[in-house]
Design an enzyme around this catalytic site. Structure first.
Site, PDB file in Angstrom:
ATOM      1  N   ARG A   1       0.829  -1.216   0.000  1.00 32.44           N
ATOM      2  CA  ARG A   1       0.000   0.000   0.000  1.00 32.44           C
ATOM      3  C   ARG A   1       0.859   1.261   0.000  1.00 32.44           C
ATOM      4  O   ARG A   1       0.451   2.284  -0.559  1.00 32.44           O
ATOM      5  CB  ARG A   1      -0.959  -0.008   1.188  1.00 32.44           C
TER       6      ARG A   1
ATOM      7  N   LYS B   1     -18.460 -17.891   2.717  1.00 27.04           N
ATOM      8  CA  LYS B   1     -19.899 -17.766   2.919  1.00 27.04           C
ATOM      9  C   LYS B   1     -20.651 -17.026   1.825  1.00 27.04           C
ATOM     10  O   LYS B   1     -20.237 -15.970   1.373  1.00 27.04           O
ATOM     11  CB  LYS B   1     -20.149 -17.034   4.241  1.00 27.04           C
TER      12      LYS B   1
ATOM     13  N   GLY C   1      -8.394  -9.383   0.196  1.00 29.73           N
ATOM     14  CA  GLY C   1      -7.250  -9.892   0.956  1.00 29.73           C
ATOM     15  C   GLY C   1      -6.882 -11.338   0.653  1.00 29.73           C
ATOM     16  O   GLY C   1      -5.735 -11.641   0.312  1.00 29.73           O
TER      17      GLY C   1
ATOM     18  N   GLY D   1     -12.692  -4.344   1.068  1.00 31.25           N
ATOM     19  CA  GLY D   1     -14.099  -3.951   1.160  1.00 31.25           C
ATOM     20  C   GLY D   1     -14.547  -3.043   0.025  1.00 31.25           C
ATOM     21  O   GLY D   1     -15.642  -3.207  -0.511  1.00 31.25           O
TER      22      GLY D   1
HETATM   23  C1  3PG Z   1      -8.667  -1.600   4.679  1.00 31.25           C
HETATM   24  O1  3PG Z   1      -7.673  -1.931   5.326  1.00 31.25           O
HETATM   25  O2  3PG Z   1      -9.401  -2.408   4.075  1.00 31.25           O
HETATM   26  C2  3PG Z   1      -8.962  -0.145   4.537  1.00 31.25           C
HETATM   27  O3  3PG Z   1      -7.903   0.596   5.018  1.00 31.25           O
HETATM   28  C3  3PG Z   1     -10.259   0.225   5.223  1.00 31.25           C
HETATM   29  O4  3PG Z   1     -10.162  -0.021   6.602  1.00 31.25           O
HETATM   30  P1  3PG Z   1     -11.488  -0.115   7.471  1.00 31.25           P
HETATM   31  O5  3PG Z   1     -12.158  -1.412   7.081  1.00 31.25           O
HETATM   32  O6  3PG Z   1     -11.033  -0.123   8.914  1.00 31.25           O
HETATM   33  O7  3PG Z   1     -12.349   1.061   7.147  1.00 31.25           O
END
Ligand code: 3PG
Ligand code: MG
Length: 399
Positions: A40, A201, A358, A381
C-alpha cells in the site's frame, strides 16, 4: 483511453506552491512494530512524486487500524513514517495531530521537497461520523484535496467524503488506476466476461452474486460458497462448510442467472478429506459422491479442465475469492491451476484480468502470479462494494 472522467486528476490542478491534502490508505499490516507488507505504501508513491515534482506540498491524511475515536499508541501513524520515507526516498515529517496547532506548525515548517504525514484521523471520533466541522478543520489546512485512498473509498468519513466538498478536489494516481481498471472489467468490458467468486460464505456475498449474474457471462463459484449452492440443488455435501439456511436464496440466484443468460459454474468433481488439516488423506470424487463424514476442500481436475476452457475463451475476468482451502497443501491445487491459466492468458494479451480482496491477493502471491494479472487492487471492502454495483461515497464526492 480518453473517456471523460467525472472526476479531476492531478493533471487538472495547479499544484505549484500549494498545500495538497492527500488522503492515502497506508493501513499496512504490522507485526512487533515492523511493517510486514509495504504494497500500500508503494502504490501511493506515484501520487506523492507527481505532487512534489509539480512543486506542491503533500500533506497526508490517513487512518490506521480502528481506534474508535481514541488516541492509541499502538495505532499511531508515527510507526509508518520511516517506512514511507525510505520507500519515497525523500524526507517525510510527522505531526502528532491531524488538526490544530500541531498540524499547522508542521505544514508551516515544511520545506520544498518534503512531505508531511499527519497522525491517524480516526483518533478523532468525528472522522468516522463524517462530521462537517471536523472536515472543515481538515480542509482549513490546505489548498487542494487529492484522494488516493481507493481502498477506503467505501467509507463516508470526514477525510474521504465531507472534505472533498470543501476544497478543489481530484483523484490521485492510484485512485485513477483502480477506477480505470475496474471500469475496464465491469463497466464496459470486452465479452465474454468471467467472474470468479469464492470464499467461505454466501451470506457475505449475496449482493455481489446478485449484481454479477447481470454482468458476467460465466460466474464461477468456489470455496465454501459452492457447497451452499450444491446443497440447494439437492447434492449432499457431507460435513462441508455450508449455509443450509440459504438454500432458497441460492436457488433464487440460480433462477436470476438463468434469466440473465449467465452460466453459473459449480464444481463437477471434488477433492474431499475427513480431516481439516494440511496433507490430510484425501480423494477426488464426482460431485454427488461426497461421503457423509467428509468435507469438500477443493475442486477436482475435471472442474479445473472446464474452468481452463471457459477462461481460455474469455476476454475479461474479475476475481474475488479462492476456489478451495488454498492455505493448505494439497487443497490449493484448484485455485493455483486456475491462476496459472489466467496468468498465461493475460501474458499472451488475450485476457484482461482484475483481482481484489485480501484472501484473493494472498492466494495470487502464494502462487507466484503477483505480476501476471492486468490489475490487482489494493482494496478489500471497497473492491467488493464496487463489484456489488454500489456507489462508493468518496468517489461520488469527487465528482
Ligand atoms: C482496509 O484496510 O481495508 C482499509 O484501510 C479500510 O479499513 P477499514 O475497514 O477499517 O475502514
Ligand atoms: Mg482468451
Amino acid at each position: 483511453m480518453t473517456a471523460m472522467k467525472p472526476w479531476k486528476t492531478l493533471d487538472d490542478m495547479d499544484l505549484a506552491g500549494k498545500t495538497v491534502l492527500t488522503r492515502v490508505d497506508i493501513n499496512v499490516p504490522m507485526e512487533n512494530g515492523r511493517i510486514t507488507d509495504i504494497t500500500r505504501i508503494e502504490r501511493i508513491l506515484p501520487t506523492l512524486r507527481d505532487i512534489l515534482a509539480a512543486g506542491g506540498k503533500p500533506v497526508l491524511l490517513a487512518h490506521f487500524g480502528r481506534p474508535k475515536g481514541e488516541v492509541r499508541a499502538d495505532m499511531s501513524l508515527s510507526m509508518v513514517r520511516e517506512g514511507l520515507e525510505i520507500a519515497l526516498g525523500s524526507p517525510v515529517k510527522f505531526a502528532a495531530n491531524c488538526i490544530g496547532v500541531d498540524a499547522k506548525h508542521g505544514i508551516a515548517a515544511l520545506e520544498a521537497g518534503e512531505t508531511l504525514l499527519l497522525e491517524n484521523t480516526r483518533f478523532h471520533p468525528e472522522e468516522t461520523k463524517n462530521d462537517a466541522m471536523f472536515a472543515a478543520s481538515l480542509a482549513a489546512l490546505g489548498d487542494i484535496y487529492c484522494n488516493d485512498a481507493f481502498s477506503a473509498a467505501h467509507r463516508a468519513h470526514a477525510s474521504t467524503e465531507a472534505i472533498a466538498r470543501l476544497l478543489p478536489s481530484c483523484a490521485g494516481r492510484l485512485m485513477q488506476a483502480e477506477l480505470t481498471a475496474l471500469e475496464a472489467a465491469l463497466g464496459a468490458p470486452k465479452r465474454p466476461v468471467v467472474a470468479v467468486v469464492g470464499g467461505a460464505k454466501v451470506s457475505t456475498k449475496l449482493d455481489l452474486l446478485g449484481n454479477l449474474v447481470g454482468k458476467a457471462d460465466h460466474l464461477i463459484i468456489g470455496g465454501g460458497m459452492a457447497n451452499t449452492f450444491l446443497a440447494a440443488k439437492g447434492v449432499s455435501v457431507g460435513k462441508s462448510l455450508c449455509e443450509h439456511d440459504l438454500a432458497e436464496t441460492a436457488r433464487e440466484i440460480l433462477t436470476k442467472a438463468d434469466a440473465a443468460g449467465c452460466e453459473i459454474i459449480l464444481p463437477r468433481d471434488i477433492t474431499v478429506a475427513r480431516e481439516f488439516k494440511a496433507n490430510a488423506e484425501h480423494s477426488v470424487l464426482p460431485v454427488d459422491a461426497c461421503p457423509e463424514d467428509a468435507m469438500i476442500l477443493d475442486i477436482g481436475p475435471e472442474t479445473g479442465a472446464y474452468l481452463a476452457q471457459v477462461i481460455g475463451a474469455a476476454n475479461t475476468l474479475i476475481m474475488n475469492g479462492p476456489l478451495g482451502v488454498f492455505e493448505m497443501e494439497p487443497f490449493q491445487k484448484g485455485t493455483f491451476d486456475m491462476l496459472s491459466v489466467i496468468a498465461a492468458q493475460t501474458n499472451a494479451g488475450e485476457l484482461v484480468s482484475v483481482a481484489g480482496g485480501g484472501d484473493t491477493v494472498a492466494a495470487i502471491n502464494m502462487a507466484g502470479n503477483g505480476d501476471d494479472f492486468t490489475y490487482i487492487s489494493t482494496a478489500g471492502g471497497a473492491f467488493l462494494e464496487w463489484m456489488e454495483g454500489k456507489t462508493l461515497p468518496s468517489v461520488a464526492a469527487l465528482s
